[in-house]
Design a protein around this motif. Structure first.
Motif, short mmCIF file in Angstrom:
data_model
loop_
_atom_site.label_atom_id
_atom_site.label_comp_id
_atom_site.label_asym_id
_atom_site.label_seq_id
_atom_site.Cartn_x
_atom_site.Cartn_y
_atom_site.Cartn_z
N PHE A 93 0.58 -0.82 0.02
CA PHE A 93 0.12 -0.20 0.09
C PHE A 93 0.93 1.46 0.00
O PHE A 93 1.63 1.47 0.72
CB PHE A 93 -0.37 0.37 1.21
N TYR A 94 1.03 2.16 -1.47
CA TYR A 94 1.51 3.08 -1.49
C TYR A 94 0.51 4.51 -0.88
O TYR A 94 0.08 5.09 -1.57
CB TYR A 94 2.11 2.86 -2.68
N PRO A 95 0.46 5.10 0.34
CA PRO A 95 -0.19 6.28 1.11
C PRO A 95 0.07 7.73 0.11
O PRO A 95 -0.35 8.73 0.56
CB PRO A 95 0.54 6.21 2.42
N SER A 96 1.52 7.20 -0.34
CA SER A 96 1.69 9.01 -1.22
C SER A 96 1.77 8.57 -3.13
O SER A 96 0.73 7.87 -2.94
CB SER A 96 3.14 9.38 -0.72
N ALA A 97 2.20 10.30 -3.11
CA ALA A 97 1.44 10.08 -4.78
C ALA A 97 2.31 8.93 -5.92
O ALA A 97 2.72 8.50 -5.59
CB ALA A 97 2.20 11.37 -5.22
N ALA A 98 1.77 8.48 -6.86
CA ALA A 98 1.91 7.81 -7.28
C ALA A 98 3.37 8.48 -8.16
O ALA A 98 4.75 7.75 -8.88
CB ALA A 98 1.06 8.01 -8.94
N GLY A 99 4.00 9.76 -8.23
CA GLY A 99 5.02 10.11 -8.99
C GLY A 99 6.04 10.62 -7.85
O GLY A 99 6.94 9.95 -8.36
N ASP A 100 5.55 10.07 -6.99
CA ASP A 100 6.39 9.52 -5.60
C ASP A 100 7.40 8.28 -6.02
O ASP A 100 8.33 8.20 -5.89
CB ASP A 100 6.31 9.40 -4.16
N LEU A 101 6.20 6.75 -6.29
CA LEU A 101 6.55 5.78 -6.53
C LEU A 101 7.04 5.88 -7.59
O LEU A 101 8.25 5.12 -7.58
CB LEU A 101 4.57 5.00 -6.65
N ALA A 102 7.17 6.84 -8.53
CA ALA A 102 7.79 6.76 -9.77
C ALA A 102 9.45 6.79 -9.89
O ALA A 102 10.37 6.38 -9.77
CB ALA A 102 7.37 7.31 -11.31
N VAL A 103 9.64 8.01 -9.03
CA VAL A 103 11.04 8.51 -8.61
C VAL A 103 11.25 7.31 -8.00
O VAL A 103 12.14 6.87 -8.02
CB VAL A 103 10.63 9.80 -7.91
N TYR A 104 10.82 6.99 -6.95
CA TYR A 104 11.38 5.65 -5.34
C TYR A 104 11.90 4.47 -6.41
O TYR A 104 13.04 4.38 -6.28
CB TYR A 104 10.63 5.37 -4.10
#
Length: 470
Positions: A132-143
């Motif tokens: 469960f990624y509780p932050s932005a999809a953009g953050d996930l793309a960066v990470y």
């Protein structure tokens, strides 16, 4: 009749992660899923986190809550505050394994973005595991790209200042806007976080707290496999948000006094300043903020905490507003301003028609609440991934403006005044309001029956009964 499916949720024991996981639990229960939340129970946890854990069961009585006891780490020294949380999760791992073994049947383990190391427990027990990624999809793309981008960087991110880092699916990110946990890949916290990022694709799927219309470019990059190197496959992405607090106004759901004050203010006339569960400022910065608000001439609602203590422990002690704020400020602004001590009912305040702008730390929960309320943001990121969120909110999603100087010693009074006036008075502010009105409508549509997030939730639940990655 098919047997009820069971999901175990495993959040990071921090307020900004517990709260959205509770919202996920509620959404699962509404769809007929049996839910248990397991929480690593640190004996030396902060009063804020302790209170949040205590409220988990009350928030949704049909959800089971299991505390995983771990030894105290109070006397242990950590190189970074996040390492204390990661160490707690490590110590709780055997208890999580035993809990999973003891439950009659678990159809899925859903772990927080900081609990990636627990994916191997699920693999050992042959339980499908999701993030469960509780932050932005953009953050996930960066990470997902960070482990690979950092290898080609000439220096550690912390030493690259304003240098732009290029990630697929998002605008360029200045190195200084990367989370400090990723500033140095050779540090303890850097090695741990980079390893966790590289392990994320091992999950069967990722539930993202966002919605399709809002983050189209980042989601396209994620689903297209553009955030991973050749040879690595991307797990299924389920965009199921916005999952946010429903707007309770305080203990026992009593209406907070500030909402009564807002009732007496004109529509969209109030600037609301609130900075999350940890947001606090040095005395000098509080002074600049007060002068900026006073000089702007606009109405304001401001939640103020004590300056951060030297030992970084809780600062939820009694707040002396007269001592913290400039002489005569409270008297001069009486009537058009209201200052609260420590806490404000953020969700309820944002939904109030009187609020016209939101000065925020850019925590993702807060950002989604603003979007769902149609309120433009004045972005003032403080810590964690908030600077990265600021990049998405301001440059990609066009739902806010940023205060210059947040990355320096002080944001000056005239800067805050200028950004308040920009949002509240200018044509650009009106365009922001129009953009937010559209975003609010699209967020509501996503959560409706057959909306994009509702459909994604249904796909996730349908896939719980299968044994292969999509």
């Amino acid at each position: 009749m098919a047997a009820e499916k069971t999901v175990l949720l495993y959040p990071c024991p921090a307020l900004g992660h517990l709260n959205p996981m509770v919202q996920l639990a509620k959404a699962l229960v509404r769809r007929g899923i049996a839910v248990t939340i397991a929480v690593a129970d640190q004996p030396d946890k902060s009063p804020v986190v302790a209170g949040a854990i205590a409220r988990v069961a009350a928030a949704c009585p049909s959800v089971g809550v299991r505390l995983l006891p771990i030894p105290s780490s109070e006397d242990k020294k950590y190189s970074h505050p996040v390492m204390r949380i990661l160490d707690a999760l490590r110590l709780a791992k055997p208890a999580l394994r035993e809990l999973l073994r003891s439950l009659p049947a678990v159809d899925a383990l859903v772990v927080d973005m900081f609990c990636i190391d627990e994916l191997d427990v699920a693999a050992e027990l042959a339980i499908p595991a999701y993030i469960f990624y509780p932050s932005a999809a953009g953050d996930l793309a960066v990470y997902l790209q960070v482990p690979y981008v950092s290898r080609s960087a000439p220096f550690a991110f912390k030493d690259m200042g304003h240098t732009a880092l290029n990630f697929t699916g998002v605008p360029p990110v200045r190195a200084l806007d990367m989370p400090d946990t990723m500033g140095d890949r050779e540090s303890d916290v850097g090695r741990t976080r980079f390893h966790q990022c590289s392990q994320m694709p091992e999950a069967r799927g990722v539930l993202v707290n966002s919605f399709e219309w809002f983050e189209t470019r980042a989601l396209k990059a994620l689903r297209g496999g553009l955030c991973l190197p050749a040879g690595r496959s991307m797990p299924q992405i389920y965009c199921i948000g916005p999952l946010v607090d429903g707007g309770n106004t305080g203990e026992n759901d009593e209406r907070h006094e500030c909402l009564e004050w807002l009732d007496g203010q004109p529509k969209q006339s109030v600037v609301f300043l609130c900075f999350g569960s940890k947001g606090s400022f040095p005395a000098a910065q509080l002074t600049e903020m007060a002068h900026g608000l006073e000089n702007s001439g606009h109405r304001f609602l401001w939640a103020v905490r004590n300056p951060p203590p030297p030992d970084h422990r809780s600062n939820f002690t009694e707040v002396n507003l007269e001592a913290l704020l400039p002489d005569g400020f409270l008297e001069r602004t009486r009537g058009r301003g209201l200052v609260l001590k420590n806490w404000a009912p953020q969700s309820a305040a944002l939904r109030h028609d009187a609020v016209g702008a939101f000065v925020t730390h850019c925590g993702w929960n807060s950002s989604l609440e603003a979007v769902m309320s149609g309120v433009p943001m004045i972005c003032w990121p403080l810590y964690a991934e908030q600077r990265l969120n600021k990049v998405h909110l301001v440059e990609e999603l066009k739902v806010g403006v940023v205060v210059e100087g947040y990355d320096e010693e002080l944001v000056m009074a005239d800067e805050l005044e200028a950004k308040v006036r920009l949002v509240m008075e200018s044509q650009k502010g009106e365009k922001l309001r129009e953009r937010l009105a559209m975003a609010k409508e699209m967020a509501a549509d996503a959560m409706k029956d057959s909306g994009s997030s509702d459909v994604a939730f249904a796909e996730f639940l349908n896939n719980l009964g299968t044994n292969t990655r999509q």
